[in-house]
Write a protein that holds these residues in place. Sequence first.
Motif, PDB file in Angstrom:
ATOM      1  N   PHE A  96       0.725  -1.245   0.156  1.00 17.67           N
ATOM      2  CA  PHE A  96       0.053   0.114   0.083  1.00 17.67           C
ATOM      3  C   PHE A  96       0.801   1.037   0.017  1.00 17.67           C
ATOM      4  N   ARG A 108       2.785   1.723  -3.325  1.00 20.09           N
ATOM      5  CA  ARG A 108       2.488   2.185  -4.220  1.00 20.09           C
ATOM      6  C   ARG A 108       2.032   3.627  -4.162  1.00 20.09           C
ATOM      7  N   ALA A 109       1.694   4.153  -2.793  1.00 16.27           N
ATOM      8  CA  ALA A 109       1.358   5.453  -2.944  1.00 16.27           C
ATOM      9  C   ALA A 109       2.774   6.579  -2.965  1.00 16.27           C
ATOM     10  N   GLN A 119       3.690   6.809  -6.840  1.00 16.13           N
ATOM     11  CA  GLN A 119       2.860   7.664  -7.361  1.00 16.13           C
ATOM     12  C   GLN A 119       3.269   9.100  -7.249  1.00 16.13           C
ATOM     13  N   GLN A 163       4.939  -2.698 -12.872  1.00 18.46           N
ATOM     14  CA  GLN A 163       3.587  -1.780 -12.854  1.00 18.46           C
ATOM     15  C   GLN A 163       4.115  -0.417 -12.221  1.00 18.46           C
ATOM     16  N   LEU A 164       4.746  -0.274 -11.208  1.00 20.35           N
ATOM     17  CA  LEU A 164       4.949   1.071 -10.658  1.00 20.35           C
ATOM     18  C   LEU A 164       6.012   1.837 -11.165  1.00 20.35           C
ATOM     19  N   GLU A 197      -3.697  10.945  -2.284  1.00 19.31           N
ATOM     20  CA  GLU A 197      -2.680  10.877  -2.660  1.00 19.31           C
ATOM     21  C   GLU A 197      -1.754  11.787  -2.864  1.00 19.31           C
ATOM     22  N   THR A 211      -0.036   7.732 -14.999  1.00 18.45           N
ATOM     23  CA  THR A 211      -0.289   6.965 -13.853  1.00 18.45           C
ATOM     24  C   THR A 211      -1.032   5.649 -14.108  1.00 18.45           C
ATOM     25  N   GLY A 262      -0.944   3.024 -15.959  1.00 19.57           N
ATOM     26  CA  GLY A 262      -0.260   1.741 -15.885  1.00 19.57           C
ATOM     27  C   GLY A 262      -0.144   1.271 -14.577  1.00 19.57           C
ATOM     28  N   ALA A 263       0.158   2.085 -13.668  1.00 22.46           N
ATOM     29  CA  ALA A 263       0.391   1.664 -12.210  1.00 22.46           C
ATOM     30  C   ALA A 263      -0.824   1.510 -11.561  1.00 22.46           C
ATOM     31  N   TRP A 294      -7.001   3.520  -3.959  1.00 24.82           N
ATOM     32  CA  TRP A 294      -6.649   3.352  -2.657  1.00 24.82           C
ATOM     33  C   TRP A 294      -7.617   2.679  -1.662  1.00 24.82           C
ATOM     34  N   VAL A 301      -9.598   9.186  -0.526  1.00 24.56           N
ATOM     35  CA  VAL A 301     -10.404   9.932  -1.420  1.00 24.56           C
ATOM     36  C   VAL A 301      -9.700  10.159  -2.581  1.00 24.56           C
TER      37      VAL A 301
END
Lengths: 369, 369, 369, 369
Positions: free
Chosen positions: A6, A9-10, A13, A46-47, A317, D17, D19-20, D308, D313
């Motif tokens: 988790f 991933r954040a 980004q 992926q990231l 995010e 973004t 693809g991620a 997420w 949000v």
Amino acid sequence: MIGYAFMGRAHSQAWRTVGAAFDVPEVARRVIVGRDEQAVAEAAQQLGWQEHATDWREVIARDDIDIVDICTPGFLHAEIAIAALEAGKHVLCEKPLANDTAEAEAMVEAAEAAKARGQVAALGFTYRRVPALALARQLVADGRLGSIRQVRASYLQDWLVDEDAPMTWRLRKETAGSGALGDIGSHAIDQIQHLTGQRTTAVRGRLATMIPQRQGEDGMEQVTVDDAAWATLELDGGAFGSVEVSRVANGAKNQLRIELFGTEGALRFELENPNELWFLDSTAPIAEQGFTRILVTEPEHPYLEAWWPQGHVLGWENAFTNQARDLLVAIRDGEAATYAPDFADGLALQRVLDAVIASDAADGATIPL
Amino acid sequence: MIGYAFMGRAHSQAWRTVGAAFDVPEVARRVIVGRDEQAVAEAAQQLGWQEHATDWREVIARDDIDIVDICTPGFLHAEIAIAALEAGKHVLCEKPLANDTAEAEAMVEAAEAAKARGQVAALGFTYRRVPALALARQLVADGRLGSIRQVRASYLQDWLVDEDAPMTWRLRKETAGSGALGDIGSHAIDQIQHLTGQRTTAVRGRLATMIPQRQGEDGMEQVTVDDAAWATLELDGGAFGSVEVSRVANGAKNQLRIELFGTEGALRFELENPNELWFLDSTAPIAEQGFTRILVTEPEHPYLEAWWPQGHVLGWENAFTNQARDLLVAIRDGEAATYAPDFADGLALQRVLDAVIASDAADGATIPL
Amino acid sequence: MIGYAFMGRAHSQAWRTVGAAFDVPEVARRVIVGRDEQAVAEAAQQLGWQEHATDWREVIARDDIDIVDICTPGFLHAEIAIAALEAGKHVLCEKPLANDTAEAEAMVEAAEAAKARGQVAALGFTYRRVPALALARQLVADGRLGSIRQVRASYLQDWLVDEDAPMTWRLRKETAGSGALGDIGSHAIDQIQHLTGQRTTAVRGRLATMIPQRQGEDGMEQVTVDDAAWATLELDGGAFGSVEVSRVANGAKNQLRIELFGTEGALRFELENPNELWFLDSTAPIAEQGFTRILVTEPEHPYLEAWWPQGHVLGWENAFTNQARDLLVAIRDGEAATYAPDFADGLALQRVLDAVIASDAADGATIPL
Amino acid sequence: MIGYAFMGRAHSQAWRTVGAAFDVPEVARRVIVGRDEQAVAEAAQQLGWQEHATDWREVIARDDIDIVDICTPGFLHAEIAIAALEAGKHVLCEKPLANDTAEAEAMVEAAEAAKARGQVAALGFTYRRVPALALARQLVADGRLGSIRQVRASYLQDWLVDEDAPMTWRLRKETAGSGALGDIGSHAIDQIQHLTGQRTTAVRGRLATMIPQRQGEDGMEQVTVDDAAWATLELDGGAFGSVEVSRVANGAKNQLRIELFGTEGALRFELENPNELWFLDSTAPIAEQGFTRILVTEPEHPYLEAWWPQGHVLGWENAFTNQARDLLVAIRDGEAATYAPDFADGLALQRVLDAVIASDAADGATIPL
């Protein structure tokens, strides 16, 4: 970056976006590290990381790595962070700093030495980078609330309402340290201290485990952390704070709420509507007084010049990207000494959490800090 | 008082309460009048009137009657009001003033003559006495919105959503005059004009009857009034107004909403939360701007000194008591000439409603006023 | 009725209105009692009482008095209530029941004896008669929340924010008993217990006096009650409750907020919007779940059939009329034995308040009940 | 991608973004195109494109380009889109489709031919990809609202409140086509049609230019587009729609609001709180009815599984990533024929906008479609 769940991933980004949003030094997403080779390879793909690896020590030893971003579970933070700092890297470590105070103290020691060498040792209390909360901090610092008397923070979630939800590592004291208190109470307490600019001097606390057993892989297992916690804080500026956190508050998804009451104004914030800050100026004429809903999306607001036009709101995010920006700027501008929150903030916070636990163990007695 | 249904009950509550809340001349609830002897006797008993009667003409002729409060259906207003004014009584007439313009003109004529004799001829646009709307009027009059450019008013209800709801006199043009437009659109348009202080100079309108037939006592019957209506208004101060009203807006119970946008500020109000007024001061620093929720319960707010402490909110009924207070004060202080809203306001509004209907009949063409 | 200040005015409005709103036995407003002859005479005139008197003993002795409504400060409750009950009257006593537990125990004893004779001994926790809270109680009783785990209640006001606000009897322990805790915390705790249907078994509490001195008539004087208080409660059904009250919460006018979290649903209420109840049904499909804003103005809702059509909201005062209705019905129907809240409820609540104070005095230790 | 201003930045974030977040075919950000060489070079660097170019024709001719994303001003859409489609590329074109109907018709013709070859011709009504609005569409399509009777959409902004704001190309008819109507009214009308699944059959409209002149580079210049517009729509399923748009609504930042009223339910949405959908189910028991605030962040909600955890949000920008996902999936799965919104949708919408303008020119007359 170490870890790819988790938080990984954040953070990915954020690193992916920061250069497009802000005027910052270029940053390459060089290596992502995890224990499971196949999974980390897929995550890298992926990231959007250039390489993947399974041995963080090797990665830390590389010369082409400048920043180590630690997104692992808490019990791995100390070892990795200390090694990375000693290897001369800037470090961003997710909260909580560590699972116990001894580890945290060692981390602070390493961070202080690193700071002296110009390295940033940053702690991931990302919500400080939510623009509305950054604006709240500014308003308090500018004296718009007068003297703060009372603060309330609650952080309510509901993912453990179901008694049949199974046992996880998050519900065992040895892996998680504490329950709702450490996981989300840490955010609530960090905001209380950060927004008021005051430190906690004494604590009374209570913990409760409402569902004492859960289904584990080998039958029913004892839950050894709190489902909910309450605390009252005395702050060094004379304010009183209250904290309530829960994982069994049905219908509360990610509900961090903060209220500050001062002699000349007040503030309210709720994380499920993160673009709104409610501000009372009680020096205004009485007939026109009330809480003003500030939609924090103007170029005049913190971080917002980098984002979209007014009224085009940000999501959860974006605070991570703002955090990445602050870290890159601090590195570029040599601000290691003043970057906040740092490891020492994490240790101080850990001590408040420990005091809550100690107070509960002492039947609610006041624990000084 | 003539009439003892919904409005009769609300007005009775006002007359019963006004002397306790406000410093006004004493007022006795002398006679309540209705056609059905038994029903009006029960109403007198329940609502606290000294006597009851079935012939309003006899009552109007009595010397011990000073004020005639007309709560009958609209088609009876003209006859009673004119007679009462000619008998030298002060009159409070529920809205709408009359069912057609000819009647309304006769009423205004009688009212002008009566005013010259010091009698008050008041019209029951009670929402002007909701404290939040009275405060809104003050803020506009004080120039806090600058020059007003755009106004939106909608009044949505849902009591006709059900196609099986039966035919009533409210759905026949001959008894009701018009549908949602006259019943609730009149409030919306009155507020637009009252709050802006501007008069309508031209109108475009549209009406729709979504459920064209309903079950009557003798089979299906044609609905001859509108279920919903829309209009745009040009106002003499340069502002544009829009109106939307409906009786088929599912979930809207009594939802009068008003928004005013000016060059220096804006206002928002919603009748389902009648104690709140939302005010934007766009001359404030941008970073602190936003709509302020004013809880209109301070002694500094209109009418509030008479009521409860701050935060102890008022309900829908209290505006009727405020209206009774204003009427009694106007009588005591000899303010018949300036009391508003008066019959002339009712006639002017009736002409706007007529223009909406005429515009719809003319395929949406602009109707000047 | 004894007393004619704030509560006296609110109760008068209730007695004046109850017969018009509800189908109840007729009740005459016979005598209002106060110590200051001239003031009570004026109050009688303004509030619509037939007579006034200065000696409550004489009034209680009268045969034409059936109900004694006690709206005096708390330290007079015990003497008057006991005398009235012994004189065979029904009694409605404003909260708090008494200033100390000994008094309260004597009152309960008198009330139990009176109940056996068919007299009602009612306590004025009026907020139980707010329709939205009555609906909340129904939903909980119907099992719509499942098993309740966590409850939060706060009651925040701001009338003591100003350090220069002068000393009053409300800030002295000897006259007021306690501060925010007793005055508004009592409502919060009553709601927690009433809505959950659970009793408190143990308490931890904290009190704070943030402005320790205020200007009295003879110079600065010590404030001997709390400005703010916090408590956590263990309830006999297994739920945990938290309470926070304050008189220095800037911008909070009369902000009683309640949240209940159960295994199958949740509820939220806020007294500044008293017509709204927010209800979560977590057994609904996940994609459609959320808190539903119930506008509690339908004839299907508690007390509402007596009032206005849907969407025509009630204010703070209407709960007093609802309370008067319940009392008159209980008397008519011989329900003295089951009427709630009664004096015993008041005593039980007083013991919870005492436990909060005792816990604070014992450095936060758990006080069992 | 052609264009690198506001929309170019938003689309870049989406391509960066997608693809991620989603399981989609890999997409390389190959070339960004703009007229100013230096500016586009900087944009390529900042926004993360591999190359930059100044001649879009050359880029379209390249074999390694599969998708052409058109983010230029509207008057360039037709030429580029038609060329790209004829070159065999998939096209995503920002709204509005074109500045006039003739251009739009040519684009639709090219798109139909391209569709037959399996190319997607997508139009950027991105708000259809806001999860809450996608959920709204699902609820309507599932019949949860019953038969829809009335729809209201408004889109209010305030960036032209200031009379001293200078002239721009957006305020000239020849470059912008229309004003608020085309820019934001197009979104409002698209949502009305998309959410109801109904097409407009007739229109009445009104336009207003409240500030008729603005300061240009060579003195005061005439504003030739609308500052605000109003319309009523008849829809082919029997519903009525209303639209109000403005650029002078002080305090409204990006306030797209939509309300749908049906026979069995209703929906409300507001873009400044884009994660919330308010849903009324009027088939529920009356005592529990009301609008439910659905926080659209559950894995069960449209698009959310990719993002997420609950309660974390999304912001305005995420809808662009959702749109990129839908486009990539449509290409992968050969869904060119059914992808929506497509160019034909854009043309149909253009005709509604034209009808609003024509109606205003015809003094409000109904314009059939």
